[in-house]
Design a protein around this motif. Structure first.
Motif, mmCIF file in Angstrom:
data_model
loop_
_atom_site.group_PDB
_atom_site.id
_atom_site.type_symbol
_atom_site.label_atom_id
_atom_site.label_comp_id
_atom_site.label_asym_id
_atom_site.label_seq_id
_atom_site.Cartn_x
_atom_site.Cartn_y
_atom_site.Cartn_z
ATOM 1 N N GLY A 210 0.811 -1.216 0.000
ATOM 2 C CA GLY A 210 0.000 0.000 0.000
ATOM 3 C C GLY A 210 0.841 1.261 0.000
ATOM 4 O O GLY A 210 0.519 2.235 -0.686
ATOM 5 N N LYS A 211 1.932 1.260 0.747
ATOM 6 C CA LYS A 211 2.811 2.434 0.790
ATOM 7 C C LYS A 211 3.457 2.692 -0.569
ATOM 8 O O LYS A 211 3.520 3.845 -1.036
ATOM 9 C CB LYS A 211 3.892 2.264 1.854
ATOM 10 N N VAL A 212 3.928 1.635 -1.234
ATOM 11 C CA VAL A 212 4.523 1.803 -2.562
ATOM 12 C C VAL A 212 3.476 2.304 -3.553
ATOM 13 O O VAL A 212 3.752 3.205 -4.363
ATOM 14 C CB VAL A 212 5.135 0.475 -3.057
ATOM 15 N N VAL A 213 2.286 1.736 -3.502
ATOM 16 C CA VAL A 213 1.217 2.165 -4.411
ATOM 17 C C VAL A 213 0.922 3.649 -4.213
ATOM 18 O O VAL A 213 0.792 4.404 -5.185
ATOM 19 C CB VAL A 213 -0.052 1.313 -4.200
ATOM 20 N N LYS A 214 0.823 4.085 -2.962
ATOM 21 C CA LYS A 214 0.517 5.500 -2.691
ATOM 22 C C LYS A 214 1.683 6.413 -3.081
ATOM 23 O O LYS A 214 1.469 7.455 -3.707
ATOM 24 C CB LYS A 214 0.171 5.671 -1.208
ATOM 25 N N ASP A 215 2.895 6.023 -2.725
ATOM 26 C CA ASP A 215 4.045 6.908 -2.932
ATOM 27 C C ASP A 215 4.529 6.929 -4.378
ATOM 28 O O ASP A 215 4.928 7.978 -4.890
ATOM 29 C CB ASP A 215 5.209 6.483 -2.027
ATOM 30 N N VAL A 216 4.510 5.779 -5.031
ATOM 31 C CA VAL A 216 5.090 5.671 -6.372
ATOM 32 C C VAL A 216 4.058 5.916 -7.460
ATOM 33 O O VAL A 216 4.371 6.482 -8.511
ATOM 34 C CB VAL A 216 5.752 4.292 -6.562
ATOM 35 N N TYR A 217 2.817 5.512 -7.223
ATOM 36 C CA TYR A 217 1.814 5.534 -8.287
ATOM 37 C C TYR A 217 0.734 6.590 -8.077
ATOM 38 O O TYR A 217 0.532 7.454 -8.928
ATOM 39 C CB TYR A 217 1.181 4.141 -8.420
#
Length: 238
Positions: A210-217
């Motif tokens: 979830g953190k990668v999805v929010k931060d990267v995408y």
């Protein structure tokens, strides 16, 4: 380059390809808040993200690939299965294959995916891509799944949406030095990249995804065309 019909987020593809649905299933993730992530059936073995391709994302992707090529990244477990995408619009199939092959899920004997694994076991990522291009194992399943989607097949097969996959894997020895065997790494598997992307230490798989999805995408676009599904153990809850 071969071109397939764009595939919607259709987990039934996995069952037709050989996933034993009494042992594992895909389910929708309805949001990235802790309360919504807690509703997802555990254990979660992989996650698949559908996201809009933007100019900013493409620039950042290319820059990161160049940086990894020049400087390297944290070592990736060599047993992780990854293959290059050489078929246009095959990213849905690629994400499903990456999710299932890198998870301890059960496949039906003599199923399409079990045969593909057996054929590709000792092959390079590009050789695996060539096998996917030439084998009839998945092309018909993909076409049927695309035709059975909720949306009409577009006359123009170009799309600005893309699937990528997240899994976790043990951290391999680095510079010949053994690491804590319990340390897990979050990996992103996308056939458009040059290899698996290490996204850091994985302490809580879904929260870390979830953190990668929010931060990267999500952070770099106002587009809301995102969806996320999990590959979870056990049968689909009724």
């Amino acid at each position: 380059m071969s071109r397939w019909i764009p595939l919607e987020s259709n987990p039934e593809w996995a069952v037709r390809a050989g996933l034993v649905k009494s042992q594992a299933h895909f389910e929708d993730i309805y949001g990235l808040d802790d309360e919504l992530l807690a509703m997802v059936t555990q254990p979660v073995k992989a996650a698949i993200l559908l996201f809009p391709i933007t100019e900013q994302y493409e620039n950042e992707r290319k820059a990161q690939d160049e940086r990894i090529a020049a400087e390297g990244q944290h070592p990736v477990d060599p047993t992780v299965f990854w293959m290059k995408q050489t078929i246009s619009n095959a990213c849905g199939t690629m994400a499903l294959l990456h999710a299932m092959i890198n998870s301890d899920v059960v496949f039906a004997p003599e199923s399409a995916i079990q045969k593909f694994i057996d054929i590709c076991k000792e092959q390079t990522p590009l050789e695996r891509a060539k096998i996917l291009e030439t084998t009839p194992l998945f092309a018909n399943i993909h076409a049927d799944a695309a035709a059975g989607g909720q949306s009409a097949i577009p006359p123009n097969l170009d799309t600005d949406l893309h699937f990528t996959c997240f899994v976790q894997a043990p951290s391999p020895p680095r510079d010949g030095v053994a690491v804590d065997k319990t340390e897990m790494r979050l990996l992103e598997l996308d056939g458009r990249r040059n290899g698996p992307i290490d996204r850091g230490v994985c302490l809580d798989f879904l929260k870390d995804v979830g953190k990668v999805v929010k931060d990267v995408y999500i952070a770099q676009t106002a587009n809301v065309n995102f969806s996320l599904i999990s590959l979870s153990g056990g049968p689909l809850p009724e």
